[in-house]
Design a protein around this motif. Structure first.
Motif, PDB file in Angstrom:
ATOM      1  N   GLU A  28       0.805  -1.220   0.000  1.00 24.48           N
ATOM      2  CA  GLU A  28       0.000   0.000   0.000  1.00 24.48           C
ATOM      3  C   GLU A  28       0.843   1.278   0.000  1.00 24.48           C
ATOM      4  O   GLU A  28       0.398   2.317   0.496  1.00 24.48           O
TER       5      GLU A  28
ATOM      6  N   ASP B  64      -1.007   1.374  13.851  1.00 20.77           N
ATOM      7  CA  ASP B  64      -1.669   1.547  12.556  1.00 20.77           C
ATOM      8  C   ASP B  64      -2.948   2.369  12.678  1.00 20.77           C
ATOM      9  O   ASP B  64      -3.430   2.935  11.692  1.00 20.77           O
TER      10      ASP B  64
ATOM     11  N   SER C 239      -0.562   5.117   8.977  1.00 20.60           N
ATOM     12  CA  SER C 239      -0.437   3.891   8.190  1.00 20.60           C
ATOM     13  C   SER C 239       0.957   3.287   8.354  1.00 20.60           C
ATOM     14  O   SER C 239       1.968   3.937   8.047  1.00 20.60           O
TER      15      SER C 239
ATOM     16  N   THR D  14       0.744  -5.869   5.828  1.00 23.52           N
ATOM     17  CA  THR D  14       1.897  -5.168   6.380  1.00 23.52           C
ATOM     18  C   THR D  14       3.156  -5.890   5.906  1.00 23.52           C
ATOM     19  O   THR D  14       3.303  -7.093   6.143  1.00 23.52           O
TER      20      THR D  14
END
Length: 327
Positions: free
Chosen positions: A8, A181, A185, A213
């Motif tokens: 991400e 988190d 992020s 993650t």
């Protein structure tokens, strides 16, 4: 070289990342500065674009060496990973352990990640590294004396200021990961993982896979044990932490070398070293994004980098994996 994005994010790391702990000369016995700089440069030529360091490694020495090694490389061609939260110049937080600096003087190490400390450490790291931003900023160890929210609010502020690009953690359990988190992020969790250190298989690795993650595996060669070069009676330099580590007792060395003898034919067939085979297996392990591999000199760093060139098919991976599960 293989390159992988942290989940991400737009941050892409080399699957073999240079681990700069030993380069700082702290707890590993003496490392020559010039050798460490050449090791980083040689790794970069082989495609290793990511370097992991920390202020505590030599109390600033490792970061300064990294900064010197990359000063002539375009900044956007290299990824700097450093850490915060271990102080040797403060007595705040959670006392970690007693140690000695590179001059042999006694120092006390504290785990501390209060807001003001996070901000100060970032500024100090930027100066030592000779850069105006850090690609991945990671808390080194959990600090039980500071609320996780306070720590990562400071990290979020640094992101907003453009001083760091992404936030990461190290040595965090599932509960701590969730708490961090919730504030900012979290791109990655840097945790120990090797063929003989597999504790994360129980909870942390499955959670990281589920939550997307990324996992940065440190000590994949178990501090050199899995290279096959450590034999019973091996003499470590003065100050080398391995001399008293549980994995370096004579019985454990014999047990590990017996295992390495079983997988050695695969390495020979592929014209690879045992270390290269171990590193390649590690980055093929589901959930592992990159493996950190340290080196004291250019020859070692080149060998580590070329682990990415070793081709390992599913049958070979499964054979090694089966043996690993028995360790």
């Amino acid at each position: 070289m293989i390159y992988r994005k942290l989940n991400e994010t737009d941050l892409e790391l080399s699957a073999i990342t240079f681990g700069a702990w030993a380069a700082g000369g702290w707890m590993w016995g003496k490392t020559e500065k010039s050798d460490a700089i050449e090791a980083i440069k040689a790794a970069y030529i082989e495609g290793v674009t990511s370097i992991d360091t920390a202020p505590i490694y030599g109390q600033g020495t490792s970061e300064a060496i990294v900064g010197e090694a990359i000063k002539d490389i375009p900044r956007d061609k290299v990824q700097i990973l450093t850490k915060f939260g271990m102080r040797w110049d403060e007595t705040k937080g959670d006392f970690a352990f007693k140690s000695k600096n590179n001059n042999g003087d006694p120092i006390d190490i504290y785990k501390y990640a209060g807001k003001e400390s996070v901000i100060k450490e970032c500024e100090d790291s930027l100066k030592r590294l000779g850069t105006d931003y850090i690609d991945l900023y990671q808390i080194h160890w959990p600090d039980v004396t500071t609320p996780i929210e306070e720590t990562f609010e400071a990290v979020e502020k640094l992101i907003q200021q453009g001083k760091i690009r992404h936030a990461g953690v190290c040595n965090y359990n599932v509960e701590q990961l969730k708490a961090a988190d919730a504030v900012v992020s979290i791109a990655s969790n840097q945790i120990p993982y090797s063929m003989v250190s597999k504790d994360i298989d129980k909870e942390v690795l499955p959670y990281c896979i589920q939550s997307e993650t990324s996992v940065l595996a440190y000590s994949p060669l178990e501090r050199g044990l899995l290279t096959g070069k450590i034999t019973p009676g091996y003499k470590f330099q003065e100050g080398d932490h391995r001399a008293h580590h549980k994995h370096f007792t004579e019985d454990y060395i014999v047990k590990t070398n017996d295992f390495l003898d079983e997988i050695k034919p695969i390495a020979i067939e592929k014209d690879a070293t045992l270390a290269q085979l171990v590193l390649r297996w590690t980055i093929e392990k589901p959930g592992i994004t990159v493996a950190l591999a340290g080196a004291r000199n250019a020859q070692q760093s080149v060998q580590n980098a070329r682990a990415a060139n070793v081709e390992l098919n599913q049958e070979e991976f499964d054979f090694i994996d089966g043996l690993v599960k028995e360790l």
